[in-house]
Design a protein around this motif. Structure first.
Motif, PDB file in Angstrom:
ATOM      1  N   TYR A 104      -8.620  -6.863  -3.537  1.00  0.00           N
ATOM      2  CA  TYR A 104      -9.908  -6.508  -4.141  1.00  0.00           C
ATOM      3  C   TYR A 104      -9.883  -7.023  -5.577  1.00  0.00           C
ATOM      4  O   TYR A 104      -9.038  -6.623  -6.375  1.00  0.00           O
ATOM      5  CB  TYR A 104     -10.110  -4.989  -4.129  1.00  0.00           C
ATOM      6  N   SER A 105     -10.802  -7.940  -5.906  1.00  0.00           N
ATOM      7  CA  SER A 105     -10.758  -8.562  -7.227  1.00  0.00           C
ATOM      8  C   SER A 105     -12.169  -8.777  -7.763  1.00  0.00           C
ATOM      9  O   SER A 105     -13.157  -8.496  -7.067  1.00  0.00           O
ATOM     10  CB  SER A 105     -10.019  -9.896  -7.157  1.00  0.00           C
ATOM     11  N   ASP A 106     -12.223  -9.279  -8.950  1.00  0.00           N
ATOM     12  CA  ASP A 106     -13.516  -9.576  -9.567  1.00  0.00           C
ATOM     13  C   ASP A 106     -14.295 -10.609  -8.745  1.00  0.00           C
ATOM     14  O   ASP A 106     -15.529 -10.615  -8.743  1.00  0.00           O
ATOM     15  CB  ASP A 106     -13.322 -10.126 -10.981  1.00  0.00           C
ATOM     16  N   TYR A 107     -13.578 -11.480  -8.035  1.00  0.00           N
ATOM     17  CA  TYR A 107     -14.207 -12.587  -7.318  1.00  0.00           C
ATOM     18  C   TYR A 107     -14.306 -12.332  -5.823  1.00  0.00           C
ATOM     19  O   TYR A 107     -14.966 -13.092  -5.107  1.00  0.00           O
ATOM     20  CB  TYR A 107     -13.416 -13.867  -7.580  1.00  0.00           C
ATOM     21  N   ARG A 108     -13.632 -11.259  -5.371  1.00  0.00           N
ATOM     22  CA  ARG A 108     -13.679 -10.894  -3.954  1.00  0.00           C
ATOM     23  C   ARG A 108     -13.743  -9.371  -3.873  1.00  0.00           C
ATOM     24  O   ARG A 108     -12.746  -8.695  -3.631  1.00  0.00           O
ATOM     25  CB  ARG A 108     -12.460 -11.421  -3.197  1.00  0.00           C
ATOM     26  N   PRO A 109     -14.921  -8.809  -4.047  1.00  0.00           N
ATOM     27  CA  PRO A 109     -15.080  -7.344  -4.053  1.00  0.00           C
ATOM     28  C   PRO A 109     -15.116  -6.777  -2.642  1.00  0.00           C
ATOM     29  O   PRO A 109     -16.108  -6.169  -2.228  1.00  0.00           O
ATOM     30  CB  PRO A 109     -16.400  -7.154  -4.795  1.00  0.00           C
ATOM     31  N   GLU A 110     -14.034  -7.010  -1.891  1.00  0.00           N
ATOM     32  CA  GLU A 110     -13.929  -6.544  -0.508  1.00  0.00           C
ATOM     33  C   GLU A 110     -12.717  -5.623  -0.395  1.00  0.00           C
ATOM     34  O   GLU A 110     -11.617  -5.978  -0.805  1.00  0.00           O
ATOM     35  CB  GLU A 110     -13.765  -7.726   0.449  1.00  0.00           C
ATOM     36  N   LEU A 111     -12.906  -4.473   0.201  1.00  0.00           N
ATOM     37  CA  LEU A 111     -11.815  -3.521   0.341  1.00  0.00           C
ATOM     38  C   LEU A 111     -10.923  -3.905   1.520  1.00  0.00           C
ATOM     39  O   LEU A 111     -11.407  -4.199   2.608  1.00  0.00           O
ATOM     40  CB  LEU A 111     -12.375  -2.115   0.557  1.00  0.00           C
ATOM     41  N   ASN A 112      -9.614  -3.866   1.302  1.00  0.00           N
ATOM     42  CA  ASN A 112      -8.627  -4.079   2.354  1.00  0.00           C
ATOM     43  C   ASN A 112      -7.544  -3.025   2.174  1.00  0.00           C
ATOM     44  O   ASN A 112      -6.635  -3.188   1.366  1.00  0.00           O
ATOM     45  CB  ASN A 112      -8.050  -5.490   2.273  1.00  0.00           C
ATOM     46  N   VAL A 113      -7.650  -1.947   2.916  1.00  0.00           N
ATOM     47  CA  VAL A 113      -6.715  -0.827   2.745  1.00  0.00           C
ATOM     48  C   VAL A 113      -5.285  -1.255   3.025  1.00  0.00           C
ATOM     49  O   VAL A 113      -4.347  -0.779   2.381  1.00  0.00           O
ATOM     50  CB  VAL A 113      -7.125   0.345   3.652  1.00  0.00           C
ATOM     51  N   ALA A 114      -5.103  -2.178   3.944  1.00  0.00           N
ATOM     52  CA  ALA A 114      -3.746  -2.625   4.309  1.00  0.00           C
ATOM     53  C   ALA A 114      -3.042  -3.330   3.156  1.00  0.00           C
ATOM     54  O   ALA A 114      -1.818  -3.476   3.173  1.00  0.00           O
ATOM     55  CB  ALA A 114      -3.806  -3.546   5.520  1.00  0.00           C
ATOM     56  N   ALA A 115      -3.795  -3.782   2.159  1.00  0.00           N
ATOM     57  CA  ALA A 115      -3.200  -4.493   1.030  1.00  0.00           C
ATOM     58  C   ALA A 115      -2.479  -3.560   0.058  1.00  0.00           C
ATOM     59  O   ALA A 115      -1.710  -4.011  -0.777  1.00  0.00           O
ATOM     60  CB  ALA A 115      -4.265  -5.290   0.295  1.00  0.00           C
ATOM     61  N   PHE A 116      -2.727  -2.264   0.160  1.00  0.00           N
ATOM     62  CA  PHE A 116      -2.081  -1.301  -0.744  1.00  0.00           C
ATOM     63  C   PHE A 116      -0.657  -1.032  -0.260  1.00  0.00           C
ATOM     64  O   PHE A 116      -0.451  -0.361   0.733  1.00  0.00           O
ATOM     65  CB  PHE A 116      -2.894  -0.017  -0.828  1.00  0.00           C
ATOM     66  N   GLU A 117       0.319  -1.545  -0.998  1.00  0.00           N
ATOM     67  CA  GLU A 117       1.715  -1.465  -0.576  1.00  0.00           C
ATOM     68  C   GLU A 117       2.465  -0.291  -1.165  1.00  0.00           C
ATOM     69  O   GLU A 117       3.446   0.172  -0.588  1.00  0.00           O
ATOM     70  CB  GLU A 117       2.437  -2.759  -0.974  1.00  0.00           C
ATOM     71  N   TYR A 118       2.072   0.136  -2.341  1.00  0.00           N
ATOM     72  CA  TYR A 118       2.816   1.170  -3.044  1.00  0.00           C
ATOM     73  C   TYR A 118       1.947   2.408  -3.202  1.00  0.00           C
ATOM     74  O   TYR A 118       0.764   2.313  -3.538  1.00  0.00           O
ATOM     75  CB  TYR A 118       3.262   0.658  -4.416  1.00  0.00           C
ATOM     76  N   TRP A 119       2.583   3.561  -2.985  1.00  0.00           N
ATOM     77  CA  TRP A 119       1.870   4.833  -3.002  1.00  0.00           C
ATOM     78  C   TRP A 119       2.616   5.857  -3.841  1.00  0.00           C
ATOM     79  O   TRP A 119       3.847   5.875  -3.857  1.00  0.00           O
ATOM     80  CB  TRP A 119       1.717   5.361  -1.576  1.00  0.00           C
ATOM     81  N   GLY A 120       1.847   6.716  -4.499  1.00  0.00           N
ATOM     82  CA  GLY A 120       2.444   7.828  -5.208  1.00  0.00           C
ATOM     83  C   GLY A 120       2.705   8.989  -4.269  1.00  0.00           C
ATOM     84  O   GLY A 120       2.421   8.913  -3.068  1.00  0.00           O
ATOM     85  N   GLN A 121       3.207  10.082  -4.838  1.00  0.00           N
ATOM     86  CA  GLN A 121       3.578  11.240  -4.026  1.00  0.00           C
ATOM     87  C   GLN A 121       2.400  12.180  -3.804  1.00  0.00           C
ATOM     88  O   GLN A 121       2.474  13.073  -2.961  1.00  0.00           O
ATOM     89  CB  GLN A 121       4.729  12.009  -4.694  1.00  0.00           C
ATOM     90  N   GLY A 122       1.329  11.987  -4.537  1.00  0.00           N
ATOM     91  CA  GLY A 122       0.125  12.780  -4.360  1.00  0.00           C
ATOM     92  C   GLY A 122       0.034  13.954  -5.311  1.00  0.00           C
ATOM     93  O   GLY A 122       1.049  14.469  -5.794  1.00  0.00           O
ATOM     94  N   THR A 123      -1.186  14.367  -5.595  1.00  0.00           N
ATOM     95  CA  THR A 123      -1.437  15.554  -6.411  1.00  0.00           C
ATOM     96  C   THR A 123      -2.542  16.360  -5.734  1.00  0.00           C
ATOM     97  O   THR A 123      -3.547  15.800  -5.279  1.00  0.00           O
ATOM     98  CB  THR A 123      -1.813  15.167  -7.860  1.00  0.00           C
ATOM     99  N   GLN A 124      -2.338  17.670  -5.670  1.00  0.00           N
ATOM    100  CA  GLN A 124      -3.262  18.533  -4.940  1.00  0.00           C
ATOM    101  C   GLN A 124      -4.463  18.893  -5.793  1.00  0.00           C
ATOM    102  O   GLN A 124      -4.325  19.303  -6.951  1.00  0.00           O
ATOM    103  CB  GLN A 124      -2.549  19.817  -4.513  1.00  0.00           C
ATOM    104  N   VAL A 125      -5.636  18.762  -5.203  1.00  0.00           N
ATOM    105  CA  VAL A 125      -6.879  19.197  -5.838  1.00  0.00           C
ATOM    106  C   VAL A 125      -7.523  20.248  -4.936  1.00  0.00           C
ATOM    107  O   VAL A 125      -7.743  19.992  -3.745  1.00  0.00           O
ATOM    108  CB  VAL A 125      -7.849  18.015  -6.039  1.00  0.00           C
ATOM    109  N   ASN A 126      -7.782  21.415  -5.498  1.00  0.00           N
ATOM    110  CA  ASN A 126      -8.434  22.490  -4.763  1.00  0.00           C
ATOM    111  C   ASN A 126      -9.731  22.861  -5.456  1.00  0.00           C
ATOM    112  O   ASN A 126      -9.718  23.161  -6.662  1.00  0.00           O
ATOM    113  CB  ASN A 126      -7.532  23.720  -4.674  1.00  0.00           C
ATOM    114  N   VAL A 127     -10.826  22.838  -4.725  1.00  0.00           N
ATOM    115  CA  VAL A 127     -12.128  23.179  -5.274  1.00  0.00           C
ATOM    116  C   VAL A 127     -12.627  24.428  -4.554  1.00  0.00           C
ATOM    117  O   VAL A 127     -12.834  24.413  -3.341  1.00  0.00           O
ATOM    118  CB  VAL A 127     -13.142  22.039  -5.102  1.00  0.00           C
ATOM    119  N   SER A 128     -12.793  25.496  -5.313  1.00  0.00           N
ATOM    120  CA  SER A 128     -13.236  26.765  -4.724  1.00  0.00           C
ATOM    121  C   SER A 128     -14.758  26.874  -4.769  1.00  0.00           C
ATOM    122  O   SER A 128     -15.403  26.374  -5.687  1.00  0.00           O
ATOM    123  CB  SER A 128     -12.603  27.934  -5.462  1.00  0.00           C
ATOM    124  N   SER A 129     -15.301  27.560  -3.779  1.00  0.00           N
ATOM    125  CA  SER A 129     -16.764  27.715  -3.707  1.00  0.00           C
ATOM    126  C   SER A 129     -17.229  28.925  -4.482  1.00  0.00           C
ATOM    127  O   SER A 129     -16.444  29.746  -4.932  1.00  0.00           O
ATOM    128  CB  SER A 129     -17.197  27.839  -2.251  1.00  0.00           C
TER     129      SER A 129
END
Length: 129
Positions: A104-129
């Motif tokens: 995904y770049s300035d010249y090719r604004p197309e999403l390719n989820v498979a291109a994401f190679e590195y991931w973090g451990q995640g952070t929890q978000v909780n939204v209460s009603s």
């Protein structure tokens, strides 16, 4: 080896705001496309937002468009996700991801989820009603 560390998650009431941060190390951050994804237990991980290496191009999931903003600071090696007008359905673990191919770049604004190679451990978000 690229390492990604998310922070900023927590508990917030519906209508509130949170800002997530993701600090990258071990790679050439400024050349990567960066994204945010989220996952709820029992469901597949879903795309939230992506930003091109320059920061000039962004793309959002329809469910967060107009409420969330992705930005990056290349000198700091950090990508952010500002989340406003939060809803209970935004509750999830939020993951930061890096695409070293910069599909995904300035010249090719197309999403390719498979291109994401590195991931973090995640952070929890909780939204209460």
């Amino acid at each position: 080896h690229v390492q990604l560390v998310e922070s900023g998650g927590g508990l917030v009431q519906a209508g509130g705001s949170l800002k997530l941060s993701c600090a990258a190390s071990g790679g050439t951050f400024s050349s990567y496309a960066m994204g945010w994804f989220r996952q709820v237990p029992g469901k597949e991980r879903e795309f939230v937002a992506v930003v091109s290496w320059s920061g000039a191009r962004t793309l959002y999931a329809d469910s967060v468009k107009g409420r969330f903003t992705i930005t990056r600071h290349n000198a700091k090696g950090t990508v952010y996700l500002q989340m406003n007008s939060l809803k209970p359905e935004d509750t999830a673990v939020y993951y930061c991801a890096a695409d070293p191919s910069s599909y995904y770049s300035d010249y090719r604004p197309e999403l390719n989820v498979a291109a994401f190679e590195y991931w973090g451990q995640g952070t929890q978000v909780n939204v209460s009603s």
